[in-house]
Each structure stands twice: as C-alpha cells, then as structure tokens.
Design a protein around this motif. Structure first.
Motif, PDB file in Angstrom:
ATOM      1  N   LEU A   1       0.429  -1.165   0.391  1.00  0.00           N
ATOM      2  CA  LEU A   1       0.169   0.142  -0.353  1.00  0.00           C
ATOM      3  C   LEU A   1       0.364   1.135   0.117  1.00  0.00           C
ATOM      4  N   PHE A   2       1.932   1.008   0.514  1.00  0.00           N
ATOM      5  CA  PHE A   2       3.209   2.552   0.503  1.00  0.00           C
ATOM      6  C   PHE A   2       4.118   1.759   0.503  1.00  0.00           C
ATOM      7  N   PRO A   3       4.706   1.748  -0.685  1.00  0.00           N
ATOM      8  CA  PRO A   3       6.141   1.134  -1.337  1.00  0.00           C
ATOM      9  C   PRO A   3       7.546   2.117  -1.120  1.00  0.00           C
ATOM     10  N   GLU A   4       6.908   3.109  -1.847  1.00  0.00           N
ATOM     11  CA  GLU A   4       7.304   3.918  -1.493  1.00  0.00           C
ATOM     12  C   GLU A   4       7.570   5.479   0.230  1.00  0.00           C
ATOM     13  N   ASN A   5       6.549   5.881  -0.159  1.00  0.00           N
ATOM     14  CA  ASN A   5       6.437   6.618   0.590  1.00  0.00           C
ATOM     15  C   ASN A   5       5.656   6.293   2.280  1.00  0.00           C
ATOM     16  N   GLU A   6       5.407   7.212   3.653  1.00  0.00           N
ATOM     17  CA  GLU A   6       5.511   6.221   4.584  1.00  0.00           C
ATOM     18  C   GLU A   6       4.263   6.580   4.432  1.00  0.00           C
ATOM     19  N   PRO A   7       3.504   5.574   5.506  1.00  0.00           N
ATOM     20  CA  PRO A   7       1.861   5.108   5.485  1.00  0.00           C
ATOM     21  C   PRO A   7       1.054   6.479   6.217  1.00  0.00           C
ATOM     22  N   THR A   8      -0.093   7.023   5.372  1.00  0.00           N
ATOM     23  CA  THR A   8      -0.564   7.752   6.150  1.00  0.00           C
ATOM     24  C   THR A   8      -1.413   7.644   7.647  1.00  0.00           C
ATOM     25  N   ILE A   9      -1.261   6.020   7.235  1.00  0.00           N
ATOM     26  CA  ILE A   9      -2.644   5.443   8.433  1.00  0.00           C
ATOM     27  C   ILE A   9      -1.878   4.815   8.969  1.00  0.00           C
ATOM     28  N   THR A  10      -2.066   3.867  10.184  1.00  0.00           N
ATOM     29  CA  THR A  10      -1.816   2.620  10.766  1.00  0.00           C
ATOM     30  C   THR A  10      -2.628   1.852  10.443  1.00  0.00           C
ATOM     31  N   ARG A  11      -1.593   0.632  10.635  1.00  0.00           N
ATOM     32  CA  ARG A  11      -2.120  -0.859  10.735  1.00  0.00           C
ATOM     33  C   ARG A  11      -3.338  -1.168  11.267  1.00  0.00           C
ATOM     34  N   ASN A  12      -3.112  -0.303  12.197  1.00  0.00           N
ATOM     35  CA  ASN A  12      -4.712  -0.779  13.183  1.00  0.00           C
ATOM     36  C   ASN A  12      -6.216  -0.513  12.887  1.00  0.00           C
ATOM     37  N   GLU A  13      -5.451   1.310  12.090  1.00  0.00           N
ATOM     38  CA  GLU A  13      -6.435   1.907  11.286  1.00  0.00           C
ATOM     39  C   GLU A  13      -7.302   0.925   9.862  1.00  0.00           C
ATOM     40  N   LEU A  14      -6.501   0.608   9.586  1.00  0.00           N
ATOM     41  CA  LEU A  14      -6.545  -0.404   8.301  1.00  0.00           C
ATOM     42  C   LEU A  14      -7.605  -1.719   8.844  1.00  0.00           C
ATOM     43  N   ILE A  15      -6.815  -2.189   9.750  1.00  0.00           N
ATOM     44  CA  ILE A  15      -7.547  -3.434  10.520  1.00  0.00           C
ATOM     45  C   ILE A  15      -9.173  -3.185  11.035  1.00  0.00           C
ATOM     46  N   GLY A  16      -9.515  -2.133  11.255  1.00  0.00           N
ATOM     47  CA  GLY A  16     -10.293  -1.888  11.885  1.00  0.00           C
ATOM     48  C   GLY A  16     -11.596  -1.750  10.719  1.00  0.00           C
ATOM     49  N   ALA A  17     -10.966  -0.536   9.736  1.00  0.00           N
ATOM     50  CA  ALA A  17     -11.805  -0.711   8.661  1.00  0.00           C
ATOM     51  C   ALA A  17     -12.342  -1.813   7.817  1.00  0.00           C
ATOM     52  N   ILE A  18     -11.572  -2.822   7.323  1.00  0.00           N
ATOM     53  CA  ILE A  18     -11.558  -3.930   6.651  1.00  0.00           C
ATOM     54  C   ILE A  18     -12.759  -4.558   7.656  1.00  0.00           C
ATOM     55  N   TRP A  19     -12.737  -4.782   8.851  1.00  0.00           N
ATOM     56  CA  TRP A  19     -14.065  -5.880   9.655  1.00  0.00           C
ATOM     57  C   TRP A  19     -15.032  -4.790   9.667  1.00  0.00           C
ATOM     58  N   ASN A  20     -14.779  -3.202   9.612  1.00  0.00           N
ATOM     59  CA  ASN A  20     -16.096  -2.299  10.023  1.00  0.00           C
ATOM     60  C   ASN A  20     -17.314  -2.645   8.673  1.00  0.00           C
ATOM     61  N   GLN A  21     -16.269  -3.061   6.794  1.00  0.00           N
ATOM     62  CA  GLN A  21     -17.175  -2.862   6.138  1.00  0.00           C
ATOM     63  C   GLN A  21     -17.335  -4.166   5.742  1.00  0.00           C
ATOM     64  N   PHE A  22     -16.640  -5.459   6.612  1.00  0.00           N
ATOM     65  CA  PHE A  22     -16.693  -6.521   6.335  1.00  0.00           C
ATOM     66  C   PHE A  22     -18.266  -6.882   6.786  1.00  0.00           C
ATOM     67  N   TYR A  23     -18.497  -6.672   8.288  1.00  0.00           N
ATOM     68  CA  TYR A  23     -19.766  -6.893   9.362  1.00  0.00           C
ATOM     69  C   TYR A  23     -20.693  -5.864   8.655  1.00  0.00           C
ATOM     70  N   ALA A  24     -21.024  -4.590   7.915  1.00  0.00           N
ATOM     71  CA  ALA A  24     -21.755  -3.805   7.671  1.00  0.00           C
ATOM     72  C   ALA A  24     -22.247  -5.050   6.405  1.00  0.00           C
ATOM     73  N   ILE A  25     -21.516  -5.588   5.421  1.00  0.00           N
ATOM     74  CA  ILE A  25     -21.671  -6.112   4.185  1.00  0.00           C
ATOM     75  C   ILE A  25     -23.128  -8.206   4.871  1.00  0.00           C
ATOM     76  N   LEU A  26     -22.459  -7.701   5.703  1.00  0.00           N
ATOM     77  CA  LEU A  26     -23.103  -9.437   6.387  1.00  0.00           C
ATOM     78  C   LEU A  26     -24.118  -9.112   7.036  1.00  0.00           C
ATOM     79  N   ASN A  27     -24.313  -7.645   7.795  1.00  0.00           N
ATOM     80  CA  ASN A  27     -25.191  -7.407   8.472  1.00  0.00           C
ATOM     81  C   ASN A  27     -26.705  -6.451   7.364  1.00  0.00           C
ATOM     82  N   ARG A  28     -26.372  -6.768   5.988  1.00  0.00           N
ATOM     83  CA  ARG A  28     -27.189  -6.320   5.534  1.00  0.00           C
ATOM     84  C   ARG A  28     -28.062  -7.573   4.228  1.00  0.00           C
ATOM     85  N   LEU A  29     -27.033  -8.573   4.764  1.00  0.00           N
ATOM     86  CA  LEU A  29     -27.620  -9.971   3.554  1.00  0.00           C
ATOM     87  C   LEU A  29     -28.739 -10.263   4.055  1.00  0.00           C
TER      88      LEU A  29
END
Length: 328
Positions: A232-260
């Motif tokens: 995701l950041f092959p050249e520059n310093e990250p603009t987010i943390t890994r914790n933030e991305l992990i949380g965002a991924i599972w927020n999106q995952f459960y948002a989809i599950l909740n709409r099934l």
C-alpha cells in the motif's frame, strides 16, 4: 483489562491532547506509580508517548499493532470481537484452527506482526516482514450450508478493497478468486477454509485469513516478486496505521454481513474484477483449458467460455488461474 491496556486505551482516546498522570490515576483508580510503570512498558514496546513535566503524557500515532488500537477503530455496528495480537506466528490460519478446536467464540480475530511460515492457496508461500504487513485470521461460526461458503470469500475481498480505496485513496482490483491488486501488482491474498459438522452437514466454522503488504518498500521484495507484488505504501511513509486499516476492513465486512441477503456486494465484486472479459488458462481434473472469462455467478464461481463455445464453471477451491491475457 490489564493496567497497561487501560492506560494505552485512555492515552489513545485523549490523543493528541495531553493528560496528566494524576488525572489518569483518578480516572482509572490506579496509583501514580502504576501509571508510570505502564507508560514505561508501552514505550519499550514501541509506542510513541511524549512526556511533559507540566502537561503529563500525550500519545503520538505509531504503527504498533495493539488490541486497543484496533478496538478504537471499530464501529458500534461491528460485533464484540475477541482479539489476540501476536509478535510472531507460524500461521494465523493455524492459530485460528486451534482456537476453533479449543471452543473460542464466534468473531475471534488473531493478528500477527509477522508470519514465520505463511501459506496461501494451495500451500504457496508468500513473503513476510515484521512491521511491514498485516497477517490476520478470523474465526466465524456461521452454521450454514456449504453452498453459502463462497459468499464469505467474496465479501472479504470487497471489504478489503473498500477499506483500501477509502483510507489510502487507491484504486484496487480483484483477481478471481480473492487476490487484491493495485496497478497490476498483488497487494493482498485471502484464504478461506471451512470446517464441517458431519451429522448436520453444515459448516461449523469458517476461517478467513489474509496477508496484506502494508509498508514494504518495493526494493525490499525478493527480486522474483518485485514485478508481481507491491504494498500500500511502496515508496512513501504510511498515512494511516495498520490498526486503522484492520478496523476499517472488519467494519466493511460486518456492514455487508448485516445487510444480507442483499447481493449488492456481488456486483461490486464483478465491477472490480480484472479477469472478466480476458482470456484465462487453467487446469481442471488434470486437463489444461483456455477460454474467455465471461461471468462471475451468484456463488462466486468463474464462468469461462471455451473456444468450442462450451462453458466451464470454476470453483475457487479447486482451480487456480495460471495465466490471464487480454482478449484479442
């Protein structure tokens, strides 16, 4: 919750503002000495904490994986996850399988800073480096039929793509079945496995694992992978943390599950596919085939039209695309 965990959570909630040791002690019902010891332990773990004689302590954003950091990014609509963060793991998939056997609850998440023997689909190894990736697996207990298994892998791919697009402002694509690509290079691989109940014929456990290249520099990849993989950041310093991305991924995952049973995610999956409309090569039951990928059906299977106009429906569990070419 341990003293260290309480202190870290409070510091993260207050960030970037300062909070005095006395205020922390009163709010957490702890001694000033306990606060001081916890902060020193956190600093040793790599957390960036600024100390001021007059102001107290302030948490600076740092990329140390932590249960507290992940929890603070989760939305109220997400379930209460049981989270474990490891410095290293042979394989988070193995850890999640053991958790299933030991009776750990639904929505158990295991995250590691590095995987020492990571494996992808069909047992393929992939490159892992401490501090530069996200390696995690989720244990789910759905009690569903095997026909519904493919939904989880498709949902996971869409959730990761959404999170990356939103937080990092990139344009992700999905290679069937569940590899995430950026600019023609792989940035994430996903692996899903199911455990069944013989008597009921239902899936008792689903484990979804993934390896994400987060901040690995392009020249740090092994030479044979530099043209195939990226981060995701092959050249520059990250603009987010890994914790933030992990949380965002599972927020999106459960948002989809909740709409099934809504199926909107399937159309999103199709739109992000860079396989559809292209010529693909694959092997099925020991026979080599070549044809045009024409559709992804509602089970997440790839439909390929062969040159003789017959169709092959490819299941993710048995097929790997060996080659993808633009259709001439």
């Amino acid at each position: 919750m341990s003293t260290k965990s309480q202190v870290l959570t409070l510091l993260m909630k207050q960030a970037p503002a300062f909070i005095s040791g006395e205020e922390m002690a009163q709010e957490l019902s702890l001694s000033r000495t306990a606060i001081w010891k916890a902060i020193n332990e956190l600093k040793k773990e790599g957390h960036l904490i600024t100390s001021s004689r007059n102001k107290g302590y302030s948490y600076d954003k740092s990329d140390v994986l932590s249960i507290e950091g992940i929890r603070l990014t989760l939305e109220p609509t997400a379930p209460d996850l049981s989270i474990t963060v490891l410095n290293a793991s042979e394989s988070t998939m193995k850890d999640a399988k053991l958790a299933a056997i030991n009776g750990e609850p639904n929505n158990t998440l295991i995250v590691a800073d590095i995987q020492e023997a990571p494996k992808g689909r069909f047992g393929r190894p992939f490159f892992s480096k401490a501090g530069s990736g996200i390696y995690m697996s989720m244990l789910l207990r759905p009690n569903q039929n095997f026909e519904e298994m493919a939904q989880y892998t498709v949902i996971m791919a869409v959730a990761i793509a959404r999170a990356m697009d939103t937080l990092v402002k990139v344009k992700t694509e999905i290679k069937w079945v569940n590899d995430i690509y950026i600019n023609g290079k792989k940035v994430c691989g996903i692996l899903s496995e199911a455990m069944s109940d013989v008597e009921s014929g239902q899936i008792s456990n689903v484990i979804i694992g993934m390896g994400i290249n987060f901040s690995l520099k392009q020249n740090e990849f092994p030479k044979d992978l530099r043209e195939k993989a990226t981060s995701l950041f092959p050249e520059n310093e990250p603009t987010i943390t890994r914790n933030e991305l992990i949380g965002a991924i599972w927020n999106q995952f459960y948002a989809i599950l909740n709409r099934l049973p809504e199926q909107g995610f399937l159309e999103e999956y199709r739109q992000k596919s860079f396989v559809l409309g292209k010529t693909v090569s694959f092997t099925q039951a020991g026979v080599d085939y070549k044809g045009i990928a024409t559709a992804i059906n509602d089970h997440g299977e790839l439909v390929v039209q062969l040159h003789d106009k017959t169709e092959k429906v490819l299941s993710s569990g048995e097929i790997s695309l060996s080659k993808i070419n633009p259709t001439v």
